[in-house]
Scaffold this motif. Structure first.
Motif, PDB file in Angstrom:
ATOM      1  N   GLY A  61      84.145  45.766  28.292  1.00 44.12           N
ATOM      2  CA  GLY A  61      85.521  46.214  28.421  1.00 44.12           C
ATOM      3  C   GLY A  61      86.022  45.932  29.823  1.00 44.12           C
ATOM      4  O   GLY A  61      85.320  45.318  30.632  1.00 44.12           O
ATOM      5  N   PHE A  62      87.215  46.396  30.133  1.00 49.83           N
ATOM      6  CA  PHE A  62      87.815  46.093  31.437  1.00 49.83           C
ATOM      7  C   PHE A  62      86.953  46.603  32.593  1.00 49.83           C
ATOM      8  O   PHE A  62      86.634  45.846  33.518  1.00 49.83           O
ATOM      9  CB  PHE A  62      89.218  46.693  31.531  1.00 49.83           C
ATOM     10  N   ILE A  63      86.554  47.868  32.544  1.00 53.93           N
ATOM     11  CA  ILE A  63      85.751  48.450  33.622  1.00 53.93           C
ATOM     12  C   ILE A  63      84.409  47.744  33.730  1.00 53.93           C
ATOM     13  O   ILE A  63      83.950  47.390  34.827  1.00 53.93           O
ATOM     14  CB  ILE A  63      85.529  49.964  33.403  1.00 53.93           C
ATOM     15  N   GLY A  64      83.783  47.521  32.592  1.00 52.50           N
ATOM     16  CA  GLY A  64      82.497  46.831  32.581  1.00 52.50           C
ATOM     17  C   GLY A  64      82.606  45.408  33.106  1.00 52.50           C
ATOM     18  O   GLY A  64      81.735  44.927  33.830  1.00 52.50           O
ATOM     19  N   SER A  65      83.693  44.727  32.742  1.00 50.88           N
ATOM     20  CA  SER A  65      83.909  43.350  33.197  1.00 50.88           C
ATOM     21  C   SER A  65      84.124  43.302  34.708  1.00 50.88           C
ATOM     22  O   SER A  65      83.607  42.412  35.387  1.00 50.88           O
ATOM     23  CB  SER A  65      85.112  42.741  32.477  1.00 50.88           C
ATOM     24  N   VAL A  66      84.899  44.268  35.222  1.00 49.13           N
ATOM     25  CA  VAL A  66      85.130  44.338  36.673  1.00 49.13           C
ATOM     26  C   VAL A  66      83.815  44.571  37.401  1.00 49.13           C
ATOM     27  O   VAL A  66      83.530  43.928  38.416  1.00 49.13           O
ATOM     28  CB  VAL A  66      86.141  45.458  37.014  1.00 49.13           C
ATOM     29  N   PHE A  67      83.000  45.475  36.866  1.00 48.35           N
ATOM     30  CA  PHE A  67      81.701  45.762  37.478  1.00 48.35           C
ATOM     31  C   PHE A  67      80.812  44.529  37.474  1.00 48.35           C
ATOM     32  O   PHE A  67      80.194  44.179  38.489  1.00 48.35           O
ATOM     33  CB  PHE A  67      81.003  46.907  36.754  1.00 48.35           C
ATOM     34  N   ARG A  68      80.733  43.850  36.339  1.00 47.74           N
ATOM     35  CA  ARG A  68      79.880  42.658  36.227  1.00 47.74           C
ATOM     36  C   ARG A  68      80.330  41.575  37.207  1.00 47.74           C
ATOM     37  O   ARG A  68      79.517  40.964  37.898  1.00 47.74           O
ATOM     38  CB  ARG A  68      79.902  42.115  34.792  1.00 47.74           C
ATOM     39  N   LEU A  69      81.646  41.344  37.254  1.00 48.00           N
ATOM     40  CA  LEU A  69      82.169  40.307  38.137  1.00 48.00           C
ATOM     41  C   LEU A  69      81.921  40.658  39.601  1.00 48.00           C
ATOM     42  O   LEU A  69      81.489  39.808  40.381  1.00 48.00           O
ATOM     43  CB  LEU A  69      83.662  40.108  37.886  1.00 48.00           C
ATOM     44  N   PHE A  70      82.178  41.908  39.976  1.00 49.85           N
ATOM     45  CA  PHE A  70      81.984  42.337  41.357  1.00 49.85           C
ATOM     46  C   PHE A  70      80.511  42.282  41.745  1.00 49.85           C
ATOM     47  O   PHE A  70      80.162  41.770  42.812  1.00 49.85           O
ATOM     48  CB  PHE A  70      82.524  43.754  41.558  1.00 49.85           C
ATOM     49  N   PRO A 116      91.680  38.828  33.155  1.00 56.15           N
ATOM     50  CA  PRO A 116      92.679  37.774  33.366  1.00 56.15           C
ATOM     51  C   PRO A 116      92.127  36.678  34.279  1.00 56.15           C
ATOM     52  O   PRO A 116      91.387  36.966  35.224  1.00 56.15           O
ATOM     53  CB  PRO A 116      93.843  38.524  34.032  1.00 56.15           C
ATOM     54  N   TYR A 117      92.502  35.462  33.979  1.00 58.94           N
ATOM     55  CA  TYR A 117      92.015  34.293  34.727  1.00 58.94           C
ATOM     56  C   TYR A 117      92.267  34.444  36.230  1.00 58.94           C
ATOM     57  O   TYR A 117      91.422  34.086  37.052  1.00 58.94           O
ATOM     58  CB  TYR A 117      92.697  33.038  34.181  1.00 58.94           C
ATOM     59  N   TRP A 118      93.427  35.010  36.596  1.00 61.27           N
ATOM     60  CA  TRP A 118      93.809  35.075  38.000  1.00 61.27           C
ATOM     61  C   TRP A 118      92.896  35.996  38.806  1.00 61.27           C
ATOM     62  O   TRP A 118      92.707  35.779  40.006  1.00 61.27           O
ATOM     63  CB  TRP A 118      95.275  35.504  38.146  1.00 61.27           C
ATOM     64  N   ILE A 119      92.317  37.004  38.160  1.00 60.96           N
ATOM     65  CA  ILE A 119      91.399  37.908  38.870  1.00 60.96           C
ATOM     66  C   ILE A 119      90.127  37.160  39.265  1.00 60.96           C
ATOM     67  O   ILE A 119      89.658  37.247  40.403  1.00 60.96           O
ATOM     68  CB  ILE A 119      91.055  39.135  38.003  1.00 60.96           C
ATOM     69  N   ILE A 120      89.572  36.422  38.308  1.00 63.30           N
ATOM     70  CA  ILE A 120      88.352  35.652  38.589  1.00 63.30           C
ATOM     71  C   ILE A 120      88.643  34.579  39.637  1.00 63.30           C
ATOM     72  O   ILE A 120      87.834  34.346  40.543  1.00 63.30           O
ATOM     73  CB  ILE A 120      87.813  35.002  37.294  1.00 63.30           C
ATOM     74  N   LYS A 121      89.790  33.939  39.529  1.00 58.13           N
ATOM     75  CA  LYS A 121      90.189  32.898  40.485  1.00 58.13           C
ATOM     76  C   LYS A 121      90.351  33.476  41.884  1.00 58.13           C
ATOM     77  O   LYS A 121      90.005  32.830  42.882  1.00 58.13           O
ATOM     78  CB  LYS A 121      91.494  32.245  40.022  1.00 58.13           C
ATOM     79  N   MET A 122      90.843  34.706  41.992  1.00 51.85           N
ATOM     80  CA  MET A 122      91.016  35.357  43.283  1.00 51.85           C
ATOM     81  C   MET A 122      89.660  35.643  43.934  1.00 51.85           C
ATOM     82  O   MET A 122      89.476  35.425  45.125  1.00 51.85           O
ATOM     83  CB  MET A 122      91.793  36.664  43.105  1.00 51.85           C
ATOM     84  N   ILE A 123      88.692  36.092  43.128  1.00 51.14           N
ATOM     85  CA  ILE A 123      87.347  36.380  43.640  1.00 51.14           C
ATOM     86  C   ILE A 123      86.663  35.095  44.097  1.00 51.14           C
ATOM     87  O   ILE A 123      85.880  35.091  45.051  1.00 51.14           O
ATOM     88  CB  ILE A 123      86.502  37.084  42.562  1.00 51.14           C
ATOM     89  N   LYS A 124      86.983  33.985  43.434  1.00 50.34           N
ATOM     90  CA  LYS A 124      86.362  32.691  43.759  1.00 50.34           C
ATOM     91  C   LYS A 124      86.535  32.318  45.230  1.00 50.34           C
ATOM     92  O   LYS A 124      85.677  31.654  45.819  1.00 50.34           O
ATOM     93  CB  LYS A 124      86.954  31.604  42.865  1.00 50.34           C
ATOM     94  N   VAL A 125      87.613  32.769  45.838  1.00 49.79           N
ATOM     95  CA  VAL A 125      87.905  32.457  47.239  1.00 49.79           C
ATOM     96  C   VAL A 125      86.787  32.943  48.168  1.00 49.79           C
ATOM     97  O   VAL A 125      86.503  32.326  49.192  1.00 49.79           O
ATOM     98  CB  VAL A 125      89.253  33.090  47.659  1.00 49.79           C
TER      99      VAL A 125
END
Length: 197
Positions: A61-70, A116-125
């Motif tokens: 879900g959203f929270i889980g996805s944010v945690f995984r990405l971070f 959203p694609y833009w969140i992952i793209k922002m972290i890519k920086v």
């Protein structure tokens, strides 16, 4: 892209590269793996080796996805400074990553991330960028016939996204793997030699 011959190519070029850098060559799958996987953090058994169905598990879900990405983004950053960088400073060496952070942009389902694609793209920086990024793709139908791990429509979408990414990044190169594996290996070797000079 799955079915592009990635594993075969890596196995073929490893001996050549090992000789070139006098055995100072390192290989990692997806990330530096300085931090343990999320599965092992929660006491679950981590799958080792090739994944036959990368989209089998449901996206978080959203929270889980944010945690995984971070969490995994921190592995790229911390892992670079505490694992990759020290070896590069110590003596000439080479790191090969079989997949990298860009997979979260191209195939977020594999990482069980739904954002959203833009969140992952922002972290890519903030993610350390490799000196050379080799993007393997080609005719989606040919690739799908080689390895039917994900639906054809997903392969088509991955090829389009990967091709666009390779065109935008200065140190990224597109190699069409629709040709024979021998031709592809030669193209990869020549590209690496060109960028090592």
């Amino acid at each position: 892209v799955d079915g592009s011959g990635k594993t075969t190519i890596i196995n073929s070029i490893m001996p050549l590269l090992t000789e070139a850098v006098h055995n100072e060559i390192y290989y990692e799958h997806m990330r530096p793996n300085f931090l343990p996987s999320i599965a092992s953090l929660f006491g679950k058994e981590e799958q080792v080796g090739p994944v036959s169905n990368p989209h089998e598990k449901k996206e978080s879900g959203f929270i889980g996805s944010v945690f995984r990405l971070f969490y995994y983004s921190m592995d790229y950053i911390i892992g670079y400074w505490f694992k990759v960088y020290p070896s590069l400073v110590r003596k000439p060496s080479l790191w090969i990553f079989d997949r990298y952070f860009y997979d979260y942009l191209i195939d977020p389902k594999r990482g069980r991330i739904k954002l959203p694609y833009w969140i992952i793209k922002m972290i890519k920086v903030f993610i350390p960028r490799p000196n050379l990024i080799i993007c393997l793709g080609g005719d989606p139908e040919i690739i799908y016939d080689r390895k039917k791990e994900v639906p054809l429509k997903d392969v088509q979408a991955q090829v389009i996204t990967l091709k666009a990414l390779s065109n935008k990044m200065k140190n990224a190169y597109w190699i069409d793997t629709s040709n024979t594996i021998e031709i592809t290996i030669n193209e990869v070797v020549e590209l690496i030699k060109k960028n090592m000079n």
